[in-house]
Design a protein around this motif. Structure first.
Motif, short mmCIF file in Angstrom:
data_model
loop_
_atom_site.label_atom_id
_atom_site.label_comp_id
_atom_site.label_asym_id
_atom_site.label_seq_id
_atom_site.Cartn_x
_atom_site.Cartn_y
_atom_site.Cartn_z
N ASP A 198 44.99 -17.95 15.05
CA ASP A 198 44.35 -19.25 14.85
C ASP A 198 45.37 -20.35 15.05
O ASP A 198 46.52 -20.21 14.64
CB ASP A 198 43.78 -19.33 13.43
N LEU A 199 44.94 -21.43 15.65
CA LEU A 199 45.85 -22.56 15.83
C LEU A 199 45.73 -23.49 14.64
O LEU A 199 44.67 -23.61 14.05
CB LEU A 199 45.49 -23.30 17.12
N PRO A 200 46.82 -24.15 14.27
CA PRO A 200 46.77 -25.03 13.10
C PRO A 200 45.86 -26.23 13.32
O PRO A 200 45.71 -26.71 14.44
CB PRO A 200 48.22 -25.48 12.93
N ASP A 201 45.25 -26.69 12.24
CA ASP A 201 44.26 -27.77 12.33
C ASP A 201 44.86 -29.05 12.89
O ASP A 201 44.23 -29.76 13.67
CB ASP A 201 43.67 -28.06 10.95
N ALA A 202 46.09 -29.34 12.47
CA ALA A 202 46.71 -30.59 12.92
C ALA A 202 46.83 -30.60 14.44
O ALA A 202 46.70 -31.63 15.09
CB ALA A 202 48.10 -30.74 12.30
N PHE A 203 47.06 -29.43 15.00
CA PHE A 203 47.17 -29.33 16.46
C PHE A 203 45.79 -29.43 17.10
O PHE A 203 45.60 -30.16 18.09
CB PHE A 203 47.83 -28.00 16.81
N LEU A 204 44.83 -28.72 16.54
CA LEU A 204 43.47 -28.74 17.08
C LEU A 204 42.92 -30.16 17.13
O LEU A 204 42.22 -30.54 18.05
CB LEU A 204 42.56 -27.87 16.23
N ARG A 205 43.25 -30.93 16.09
CA ARG A 205 42.72 -32.27 15.98
C ARG A 205 43.10 -33.11 17.20
O ARG A 205 42.35 -33.98 17.62
CB ARG A 205 43.26 -32.93 14.71
N ARG A 206 44.24 -32.83 17.79
CA ARG A 206 44.71 -33.65 18.89
C ARG A 206 44.22 -33.17 20.25
O ARG A 206 44.48 -33.81 21.26
CB ARG A 206 46.23 -33.69 18.89
N CYS A 207 43.56 -32.03 20.26
CA CYS A 207 43.13 -31.48 21.55
C CYS A 207 41.64 -31.70 21.76
O CYS A 207 40.87 -31.77 20.82
CB CYS A 207 43.38 -29.98 21.60
N LEU A 208 41.26 -31.77 23.02
CA LEU A 208 39.85 -31.60 23.35
C LEU A 208 39.65 -30.10 23.54
O LEU A 208 40.59 -29.38 23.85
CB LEU A 208 39.50 -32.34 24.64
N PHE A 209 38.42 -29.67 23.37
CA PHE A 209 38.21 -28.23 23.38
C PHE A 209 37.09 -27.85 24.33
O PHE A 209 36.06 -28.53 24.39
CB PHE A 209 37.87 -27.78 21.95
N HIS A 210 37.31 -26.81 25.09
CA HIS A 210 36.22 -26.31 25.93
C HIS A 210 36.25 -24.79 25.96
O HIS A 210 37.30 -24.18 26.10
CB HIS A 210 36.33 -26.84 27.35
N TYR A 211 35.08 -24.21 25.80
CA TYR A 211 34.97 -22.76 25.88
C TYR A 211 34.32 -22.39 27.21
O TYR A 211 33.21 -22.84 27.50
CB TYR A 211 34.12 -22.24 24.71
N ILE A 212 35.02 -21.62 28.01
CA ILE A 212 34.47 -21.24 29.31
C ILE A 212 33.50 -20.08 29.10
O ILE A 212 33.88 -19.01 28.65
CB ILE A 212 35.57 -20.83 30.30
N ARG B 48 27.19 -32.99 24.83
CA ARG B 48 28.34 -32.31 25.43
C ARG B 48 29.62 -33.06 25.12
O ARG B 48 30.66 -32.46 24.84
CB ARG B 48 28.16 -32.19 26.94
N LEU B 49 29.54 -34.39 25.19
CA LEU B 49 30.72 -35.20 24.91
C LEU B 49 31.18 -34.98 23.47
O LEU B 49 32.36 -34.73 23.22
CB LEU B 49 30.39 -36.68 25.15
N CYS B 50 30.24 -35.05 22.53
CA CYS B 50 30.59 -34.84 21.13
C CYS B 50 31.21 -33.46 20.95
O CYS B 50 32.15 -33.28 20.19
CB CYS B 50 29.36 -34.95 20.23
N ARG B 51 30.65 -32.49 21.68
CA ARG B 51 31.15 -31.12 21.54
C ARG B 51 32.60 -31.05 22.01
O ARG B 51 33.45 -30.50 21.33
CB ARG B 51 30.27 -30.17 22.34
N THR B 52 32.86 -31.60 23.17
CA THR B 52 34.23 -31.54 23.71
C THR B 52 35.21 -32.24 22.79
O THR B 52 36.33 -31.78 22.60
CB THR B 52 34.28 -32.19 25.10
N LEU B 53 34.79 -33.36 22.22
CA LEU B 53 35.73 -34.15 21.43
C LEU B 53 35.90 -33.62 20.02
O LEU B 53 36.99 -33.65 19.48
CB LEU B 53 35.24 -35.60 21.34
N TRP B 54 34.85 -33.14 19.41
CA TRP B 54 34.90 -32.89 17.97
C TRP B 54 34.88 -31.42 17.59
O TRP B 54 35.25 -31.07 16.48
CB TRP B 54 33.72 -33.60 17.28
#
Lengths: 312, 375
Positions: A198-212, B48-54
């Motif tokens: 698991d990645l730390p929350d502080a780091f996650l907060r700064r990233c955008l996230f996408h699941y392929i 989708r935008l909210c998902r990517t950001l949050w």
């Protein structure tokens, strides 16, 4: 003003593909890449907001390939940082060749060093070797940086990168040297993770996230056709169907967590099958599929061998 | 409804309440992106935008899904296509998380429904049945949504235990025993300078292995019977110890009430191993954590259980230096039960933030008071 200009300049579409057999500057073969629209949007968002994009997805779904594809389409320099279990956050910025410097000093004292090397010793900065992120910060152009498999490193690793990713600057603090490096252009950072830690929350907060997500049938066909442009349509759809059948069975047995055949294996499979030409290849699909490409554990071998065997 | 008065803040507040790690920065990020032209084409795009950001995990995704459906109005028209007519009746919507709507941003889930009434004919009869069908559909949808709420509310209060996942992970991190191990990659400056001093010349730098955490944990989990209500909790303990922490290794064994001759490798008590064999196999460096109510849940007092526990603890103490008992029942409930006696033999803590921290420091060998509650 400048910032607005650069932001609007870069827009990833995912439609520009390299020519077959095209190589990049390092002689690496370039592969076509077919992202789905949600991924394209996430990439553009990350470019626009200047935030790193964290990408997850099952192995072989094209997490790592994305960064190079983006760099290729936008015509930007590309830096890859493949994280190892021993990697430290600083390695990505710079390493300081302390030992080399010590050696040089010793050799000078012994009078065995040429003059041009001696001037090197007086400048401590000449012993700095830049890491991928360091190179990206120094580059005048926006650079695409890939931080590959960040979860392999120590648990503190992502946290050690917070300042660098946030403020895009770092300080070199070595003997007699205090150099501050401020990024000239914000790099476009892609981070991949296999979810091993698991990645730390502080780091996650700064990233955008996408699941392929795993592609649908039509997209799989598109992907195969992109890689093998002269393949016949009948062959492609037949291989994709058999592949999907195997994957579906694996999904039923193992659920979301287990290792399943993925896009990269489909491409390998197709490569093998397309060695033969035309009708022969088509007939081969109905016969036994090459197990070594598809089944990667003994357990899989026992369970699914029947499924890839010849259809009677 | 236009873009300006979308209940974005409301959505943000709800997600924050649901414990998503969001700060004011993240909200500004959304506004910034909207100004940049992202996520304004339709409702799905905004989502989708909210998902990517949050969203940062699958759990977060479910929460976003739920709250987004609750808060966002069905129709969103951006300024770009504000001339689109307001549809009178909602179109039966495709579930927002279906892959097709994700893949295709142009999917217009908000377009007005096709006027099928005119198409099928103008007779009053037909119109009425059409209306009835619509009413039935709406009712059906409404009840469906209700079902969803009850399920999702349960999910959204996932962290109702006294110690959250995050806190558990934070606590586990303190359990460490750094040891230099592995390939020599780190420069030992002091030793190198000594070498140079001895030989008058640098010949080879002295390298040492890097420090890694070798703290090993053996988790013994009481499973079944009075522990049934705490199964979720014990699973979470295991999960956070194995994934979130920086432990070298965390082994898990299960037992029921009190370990006697055997321990089990799986919660269903299928695969067993003799304790002697297990002890012979394990290194002595391990810290042992027992997770059991020790009879406090039902409030029973059993002399037999006390004796069995004492034997088992004595056996383990011969091999392991640090054994700590973590009790899911609060300390005030131990007195007069078997647990009250067991805590004489072994440091016992209840599962609160403080109790868990004490457990970890006891596992590291720090002094902790054995008395947990006021006599």
């Amino acid at each position: 003003m400048d910032e607005v200009l650069t932001n609007t300049l870069f827009k990833y579409t995912g439609t520009v593909q390299p020519k077959p057999g095209e190589h990049d500057d390092n002689g690496q073969l370039l592969y076509p890449y077919q992202p789905d629209d949600a991924l394209v949007e996430a990439v553009n968002l990350s470019i626009y907001l200047e935030r790193p994009l964290l990408i997850k997805g099952e192995p072989g779904c094209g997490k790592t390939r994305l960064a190079r594809a983006v760099a290729k389409e936008l015509g930007l320099p590309y830096e890859a940082w493949h994280v190892k279990s021993t990697s430290r956050a600083r390695d990505g910025l710079y390493t300081y060749d302390t030992v080399g410097r010590l050696r040089d000093v010793q050799l000078t004292a012994a009078g065995r060093l040429k003059d041009e090397y001696i001037s090197r010793i007086d400048n401590p900065a000449s012993y700095v070797q830049w890491g991928p992120l360091g190179e990206a910060f120094r580059n005048e152009q926006r650079t695409v940086v890939l931080i590959d498999e960040i979860d392999k490193a120590d648990i503190d690793f992502p946290n050690d990168l917070l300042l660098e990713l946030d403020e895009r600057r770092f300080v070199i603090e070595e003997v007699g040297l205090r150099m501050e490096i401020q990024a000239k252009q914000p790099p476009i950072v892609f981070i991949t993770s296999n979810d091993e830690k698991d990645l730390p929350d502080a780091f996650l907060r700064r990233c955008l996230f996408h699941y392929i997500k795993f592609p649908e049938r039509e997209r799989l066909i598109e992907i195969v056709q992109l890689h093998f442009r002269d393949a016949s349509e009948a062959l492609v759809s037949k291989v994709v169907d058999r592949f999907r059948e195997l994957r579906k069975k694996m999904l039923e047995d193992k659920g979301e967590a287990g290792k399943k055949v993925s896009t990269s294996e489909l491409i390998d499979l197709f490569q093998i099958l397309s060695r033969d030409s035309g009708d022969e290849a088509l007939a081969n699909v109905d016969r036994k599929l090459p197990a070594s490409v598809l089944l990667k554990s003994w357990d899989d071998h026992i369970r699914y061998l029947g499924l890839i065997d010849a259809k009677v | 409804m236009s873009l300006q008065d979308l209940p974005l803040l409301e959505l943000f507040t709800r997600l924050r309440k649901a414990d998503l790690p969001l700060g004011i920065d993240e909200y500004q990020l959304l506004l910034h992106s909207l100004q940049g032209g992202f996520g304004i084409s339709d409702r799905a795009a905004l989502k989708r935008l909210c998902r990517t950001l949050w969203v940062k995990s699958a759990d977060d995704d479910r929460l976003l899904d739920y709250h987004f459906e609750q808060v966002m109005p069905r129709q969103i028209t951006s300024e770009v296509d504000s001339e689109a007519p307001e549809p009178l009746i909602e179109e039966p919507e495709t579930p927002a998380d279906s892959p097709s709507s994700l893949l295709n941003p142009e999917a217009p889930p908000l377009s007005p429904p096709t006027p099928s009434i005119e198409a099928t004919g103008t007779s009053e009869m037909t119109t009425r049945t059409e209306d009835e069908v619509r009413v039935a559909q709406t009712v059906l949808r409404a009840t469906n949504i209700d079902d969803e709420i009850s399920v999702l509310q349960y999910i959204s209060s996932d962290e109702y235990f006294p110690v959250t996942r995050r806190q558990m992970k934070q606590s586990w991190r303190y359990l460490r025993r750094p040891i230099r191990e592995g390939p020599p990659v780190e420069l030992d400056v002091e030793a190198t300078v000594n070498e140079v001093g001895n030989k008058g010349m640098l010949i080879e730098p002295v390298l040492v292995p890097r420090r890694i955490n070798r703290a090993e944990l053996l988790l013994l989990i009481d499973q079944g019977g009075s522990m049934v209500p705490f199964h979720m909790l014990s699973q979470r303990l295991i999960e956070t110890a194995q994934r979130g922490g920086r432990l070298g290794k965390a082994d898990v064994y299960y037992f029921h009430n009190c370990p006697t001759e055997y321990l089990y490798r799986d919660p269903a008590h299928q695969e067993y191993e003799r304790i002697e064999n297990m002890l012979a196999r394990l290194s002595q460096q391990k810290a042992v954590l027992v997770f059991s109510d020790a009879g406090a849940a039902r409030g029973g007092f059993s002399r037999e259980r006390i004796n069995l526990t004492r034997t088992f603890l004595a056996q383990f103490k011969q091999q392991f230096r640090y054994i700590v008992w973590l009790n899911p029942m609060p300390g005030s409930r131990w007195r007069g039960t078997t647990a009250g006696e067991v805590m004489q033999f072994v440091p016992m803590f209840d599962l609160s933030r403080r109790g868990l921290d004490n457990t970890i420091s006891a596992l590291r060998g720090h002094f902790t008071s054995l008395v947990q509650f006021k006599a």
